[in-house]
Write a protein that holds these residues in place. Structure first.
Motif, PDB file in Angstrom:
ATOM      1  N   ILE A 260      -4.920   2.394  -9.018  1.00  0.00           N
ATOM      2  CA  ILE A 260      -5.753   1.827  -7.944  1.00  0.00           C
ATOM      3  C   ILE A 260      -5.732   0.249  -8.105  1.00  0.00           C
ATOM      4  N   THR A 261      -5.646  -0.191  -9.083  1.00  0.00           N
ATOM      5  CA  THR A 261      -5.552  -1.734  -9.182  1.00  0.00           C
ATOM      6  C   THR A 261      -4.289  -2.314  -8.440  1.00  0.00           C
ATOM      7  N   PRO A 262      -3.035  -1.915  -8.802  1.00  0.00           N
ATOM      8  CA  PRO A 262      -1.831  -2.415  -8.229  1.00  0.00           C
ATOM      9  C   PRO A 262      -1.878  -1.859  -6.698  1.00  0.00           C
ATOM     10  N   ALA A 263      -2.514  -0.542  -6.521  1.00  0.00           N
ATOM     11  CA  ALA A 263      -2.629  -0.072  -5.013  1.00  0.00           C
ATOM     12  C   ALA A 263      -3.219  -1.126  -4.145  1.00  0.00           C
ATOM     13  N   LEU A 264      -4.352  -1.733  -4.727  1.00  0.00           N
ATOM     14  CA  LEU A 264      -5.274  -2.632  -3.749  1.00  0.00           C
ATOM     15  C   LEU A 264      -4.292  -3.812  -3.231  1.00  0.00           C
ATOM     16  N   ARG A 265      -3.668  -4.014  -4.270  1.00  0.00           N
ATOM     17  CA  ARG A 265      -2.996  -5.496  -4.103  1.00  0.00           C
ATOM     18  C   ARG A 265      -1.731  -5.267  -3.076  1.00  0.00           C
TER      19      ARG A 265
END
Length: 344
Positions: A260-265
């Motif tokens: 989720i963390t890199p997907a948001l970026r």
């Protein structure tokens, strides 16, 4: 101290699932949990994919080698947790994704909020999901479609000649089609097919050419009457900018990018570049699909049908109604794990 557990599964598909890369009857997957006592447990999931050289056994081995370090981590910020994992487990995007999802689930539970609300999202904006028809004979695919009436279908094509199958499918439904080629077409095939696909009610095409055919994709984008979405060409954050010239949009897979963390970026960068955003399934159970669905308000296109394709599931927490995906409303991902029944 975090309590870390792993649950390996080999979940059966309802039908054999065929794409350009091959056919599967079962989906190996790894569920991880991060607990703070018996009442607060976050869950995450990553499927094993042969063509990415990812196995459940390999993920477990990498995790066990770092178990004690992970369990000592103080979870005060999921994004910091991802950076910690990114440096601790280099090259293990799939495993990091499972841990990152579990971290967000647990953190949102600690904050007593559903994940989407923690992220400041309004769930009423979520797009409908498709239902995927794996490649097969026209007769079998028609029967699958009739058994699963849906407002939009994703259709796997493994060869340009599959256009005949598409014509037959169109005879039985007015629903829009999304085509996923998984790198199956040559440039000339794609150039010829795209106008006919448009006439057959196709609304987008995923990854028509090989993932490294950047120049050819830029040429194809310039003449395409349909939106083209990157899949295999868009794995990690560094790929987003490269996709802008050859695609109208990108398909983000949580397992491939690392969670989720890199997907948001990636979503943020894609918007700056004017790219449309899809988030796609890797045949996850309800746990992985719930993580995708909580991000749905940020997307233009949603492909969260993994649980619909499986004969077995390891969690409750999502409901599907004619293309609409509904979450439970519980804190975190809002899922209830029941996977001991299917554990290896």
């Amino acid at each position: 101290m975090l309590q870390l557990r792993t649950y390996p599964f080999d979940l059966a598909f309802q039908y054999p699932f065929t794409i350009t890369k091959g056919t599967k009857t079962h989906q190996p997957t790894l569920v991880v949990s991060l607990g703070l006592g018996p009442q607060l447990i976050g869950f995450g999931e990553a499927t094993a994919i042969k063509y990415y050289d990812v196995t459940v056994e390999g993920m477990i081995a990498a995790l066990e080698a770092k178990r004690s370090v992970i369990e000592r981590y103080a979870l005060i910020d999921p994004q910091r947790f991802w950076h910690f994992l990114h440096h601790l487990l280099p090259g293990e995007n799939f495993l990091i994704a499972a841990l990152d999802i579990a971290g967000w689930d647990l953190f949102a539970q600690l904050r007593r909020q559903p994940l989407f609300r923690l992220l400041g999202l309004n769930f009423t904006q979520a797009p409908f999901t498709d239902y995927t028809l794996g490649a097969d004979t026209a007769e079998v695919m028609v029967n699958k479609m009739k058994a699963h009436a849906w407002p939009v279908y994703k259709i796997k094509m493994v060869h340009a000649d599959d256009i005949d199958t598409l014509r037959e499918l169109r005879r039985h439904t007015d629903a829009p089609f999304r085509i996923d080629a998984n790198e199956a077409f040559s440039f000339e095939d794609a150039k010829k097919l795209l106008p006919e696909l448009l006439q057959l009610g196709v609304v987008l095409v995923e990854q028509p050419l090989g993932k490294q055919e950047w120049d050819a994709m830029a040429e194809l984008k310039a003449l395409s009457p349909l939106p083209l979405y990157a899949d295999e060409s868009c794995v990690e954050e560094t790929d987003v900018a490269k996709c802008a010239a050859g695609f109208h949009g990108i398909n983000i897979k949580l397992t491939k990018c690392g969670g989720i963390t890199p997907a948001l970026r990636m979503i943020q960068e894609a918007r700056k570049l004017g790219l449309k955003i899809m988030m796609g399934s890797m045949n996850e159970s309800t746990i992985g699909a719930a993580a995708i669905t909580h991000l749905a308000p940020l997307l233009d296109v949603l492909d969260a049908d993994g649980p619909l394709l499986l004969k077995e599931d390891v969690a409750d927490g999502l409901k599907y109604d004619n293309g609409k995906v509904m979450i439970s409303g519980g804190n975190g991902l809002g899922v209830r794990f029941k996977g001991q029944k299917y554990e290896k």
